[in-house]
Scaffold this motif. Structure first.
Motif, PDB file in Angstrom:
ATOM      1  N   LYS A 160     -22.389  13.392  48.174  1.00  0.00           N
ATOM      2  CA  LYS A 160     -23.130  12.181  48.562  1.00  0.00           C
ATOM      3  C   LYS A 160     -23.589  12.224  50.022  1.00  0.00           C
ATOM      4  N   GLY A 161     -23.147  13.253  50.749  1.00  0.00           N
ATOM      5  CA  GLY A 161     -23.564  13.392  52.137  1.00  0.00           C
ATOM      6  C   GLY A 161     -22.740  12.567  53.103  1.00  0.00           C
ATOM      7  N   LYS A 162     -21.633  12.004  52.664  1.00  0.00           N
ATOM      8  CA  LYS A 162     -20.802  11.197  53.551  1.00  0.00           C
ATOM      9  C   LYS A 162     -19.855  12.058  54.375  1.00  0.00           C
ATOM     10  N   LEU A 163     -19.652  13.288  53.937  1.00  0.00           N
ATOM     11  CA  LEU A 163     -18.857  14.270  54.672  1.00  0.00           C
ATOM     12  C   LEU A 163     -19.609  15.590  54.647  1.00  0.00           C
ATOM     13  N   SER A 164     -19.449  16.359  55.713  1.00  0.00           N
ATOM     14  CA  SER A 164     -20.022  17.706  55.674  1.00  0.00           C
ATOM     15  C   SER A 164     -19.091  18.596  54.853  1.00  0.00           C
ATOM     16  N   ALA A 165     -19.615  19.706  54.379  1.00  0.00           N
ATOM     17  CA  ALA A 165     -18.798  20.628  53.582  1.00  0.00           C
ATOM     18  C   ALA A 165     -17.604  21.109  54.406  1.00  0.00           C
ATOM     19  N   GLU A 166     -17.832  21.349  55.683  1.00  0.00           N
ATOM     20  CA  GLU A 166     -16.752  21.824  56.565  1.00  0.00           C
ATOM     21  C   GLU A 166     -15.666  20.757  56.714  1.00  0.00           C
ATOM     22  N   GLU A 167     -16.076  19.506  56.911  1.00  0.00           N
ATOM     23  CA  GLU A 167     -15.111  18.411  57.024  1.00  0.00           C
ATOM     24  C   GLU A 167     -14.306  18.265  55.735  1.00  0.00           C
ATOM     25  N   GLY A 178       4.358  17.933  39.217  1.00  0.00           N
ATOM     26  CA  GLY A 178       3.147  17.748  38.420  1.00  0.00           C
ATOM     27  C   GLY A 178       2.249  16.682  39.018  1.00  0.00           C
ATOM     28  N   LEU A 179       2.860  15.597  39.500  1.00  0.00           N
ATOM     29  CA  LEU A 179       2.088  14.532  40.133  1.00  0.00           C
ATOM     30  C   LEU A 179       1.414  15.028  41.405  1.00  0.00           C
ATOM     31  N   VAL A 180       2.094  15.888  42.142  1.00  0.00           N
ATOM     32  CA  VAL A 180       1.501  16.440  43.368  1.00  0.00           C
ATOM     33  C   VAL A 180       0.282  17.273  43.016  1.00  0.00           C
ATOM     34  N   ILE A 181       0.386  18.072  41.954  1.00  0.00           N
ATOM     35  CA  ILE A 181      -0.740  18.909  41.547  1.00  0.00           C
ATOM     36  C   ILE A 181      -1.913  18.044  41.095  1.00  0.00           C
ATOM     37  N   VAL A 182      -1.628  17.041  40.283  1.00  0.00           N
ATOM     38  CA  VAL A 182      -2.684  16.135  39.810  1.00  0.00           C
ATOM     39  C   VAL A 182      -3.309  15.420  41.001  1.00  0.00           C
ATOM     40  N   THR A 183      -2.485  14.965  41.928  1.00  0.00           N
ATOM     41  CA  THR A 183      -2.988  14.267  43.110  1.00  0.00           C
ATOM     42  C   THR A 183      -3.887  15.189  43.932  1.00  0.00           C
ATOM     43  N   ALA A 184      -3.474  16.432  44.108  1.00  0.00           N
ATOM     44  CA  ALA A 184      -4.271  17.391  44.873  1.00  0.00           C
ATOM     45  C   ALA A 184      -5.622  17.605  44.203  1.00  0.00           C
ATOM     46  N   GLU A 185      -5.618  17.719  42.881  1.00  0.00           N
ATOM     47  CA  GLU A 185      -6.871  17.907  42.153  1.00  0.00           C
ATOM     48  C   GLU A 185      -7.777  16.685  42.306  1.00  0.00           C
ATOM     49  N   GLU A 186      -7.174  15.504  42.221  1.00  0.00           N
ATOM     50  CA  GLU A 186      -7.953  14.271  42.364  1.00  0.00           C
ATOM     51  C   GLU A 186      -8.545  14.156  43.768  1.00  0.00           C
ATOM     52  N   ILE A 187      -7.755  14.502  44.760  1.00  0.00           N
ATOM     53  CA  ILE A 187      -8.255  14.434  46.147  1.00  0.00           C
ATOM     54  C   ILE A 187      -9.402  15.413  46.329  1.00  0.00           C
ATOM     55  N   GLU A 188      -9.252  16.621  45.788  1.00  0.00           N
ATOM     56  CA  GLU A 188     -10.337  17.601  45.900  1.00  0.00           C
ATOM     57  C   GLU A 188     -11.613  17.075  45.247  1.00  0.00           C
ATOM     58  N   LYS A 189     -11.473  16.472  44.068  1.00  0.00           N
ATOM     59  CA  LYS A 189     -12.649  15.924  43.380  1.00  0.00           C
ATOM     60  C   LYS A 189     -13.318  14.840  44.231  1.00  0.00           C
ATOM     61  N   LYS A 190     -12.499  13.946  44.793  1.00  0.00           N
ATOM     62  CA  LYS A 190     -13.052  12.851  45.594  1.00  0.00           C
ATOM     63  C   LYS A 190     -13.727  13.376  46.866  1.00  0.00           C
ATOM     64  N   ILE A 191     -13.111  14.383  47.488  1.00  0.00           N
ATOM     65  CA  ILE A 191     -13.705  14.971  48.697  1.00  0.00           C
ATOM     66  C   ILE A 191     -15.033  15.631  48.341  1.00  0.00           C
ATOM     67  N   HIS A 192     -15.071  16.380  47.238  1.00  0.00           N
ATOM     68  CA  HIS A 192     -16.320  17.027  46.823  1.00  0.00           C
ATOM     69  C   HIS A 192     -17.391  15.985  46.488  1.00  0.00           C
ATOM     70  N   THR A 193     -16.980  14.859  45.928  1.00  0.00           N
ATOM     71  CA  THR A 193     -17.933  13.775  45.652  1.00  0.00           C
ATOM     72  C   THR A 193     -18.518  13.239  46.955  1.00  0.00           C
ATOM     73  N   LEU A 194     -17.641  13.045  47.958  1.00  0.00           N
ATOM     74  CA  LEU A 194     -18.116  12.562  49.263  1.00  0.00           C
ATOM     75  C   LEU A 194     -19.048  13.576  49.921  1.00  0.00           C
ATOM     76  N   VAL A 195     -18.741  14.861  49.753  1.00  0.00           N
ATOM     77  CA  VAL A 195     -19.610  15.904  50.312  1.00  0.00           C
ATOM     78  C   VAL A 195     -20.957  15.876  49.594  1.00  0.00           C
TER      79      VAL A 195
END
Length: 113
Positions: A33-40, A14-31
């Motif tokens: 904000k323009g700090k990462l490209s969508a591909e990255e 369950g923690l792995v799933i929650v962590t994966a969701e949190e990482i996805e949210k943070k990556i999408h936030t960075l995308v």
């Protein structure tokens, strides 16, 4: 004991799933904000998921080995062992029944003579 082990395992998953969701949210936030490209961002998420899956497989392998080792040390019969013994007992019951039938037939022939 096994229930406790399962609860711990499911909690970890369950923690792995929650962590994966949190990482996805943070990556999408960075995308966003323009700090990462969508591909990255997608590459980072894919890499994380691949590594998580590999670790999950390793954990599952470790769990299987640990459970097998524990069962051997407790000298607990495996399902296959029990099924084999059940089949052998059934076969012996059939043989005993057949022998009893033959004996009854033999006894009947002797009393008829």
């Amino acid at each position: 004991m096994i229930d406790l082990f399962k609860k711990g395992l499911f909690t970890g998953l369950g923690l792995v799933i929650v962590t994966a969701e949190e990482i996805e949210k943070k990556i999408h936030t960075l995308v966003d904000k323009g700090k990462l490209s969508a591909e990255e961002g997608e590459n980072i998420i894919k890499e994380f998921l691949q590594k998580s899956e590999a670790q999950q497989n390793q954990v599952q392998e470790w769990i299987n080995k640990s459970l097998n080792s524990a069962m051997e040390s407790f000298d607990i019969a495996r399902k296959e062992n029990v099924e084999d013994l059940e089949a052998r007992v059934s076969s012996l019951e059939d043989r005993v029944s057949a022998l009893e039938t033959l004996r009854l037939e033999d006894d009947k022939k002797r009393t008829d003579i």
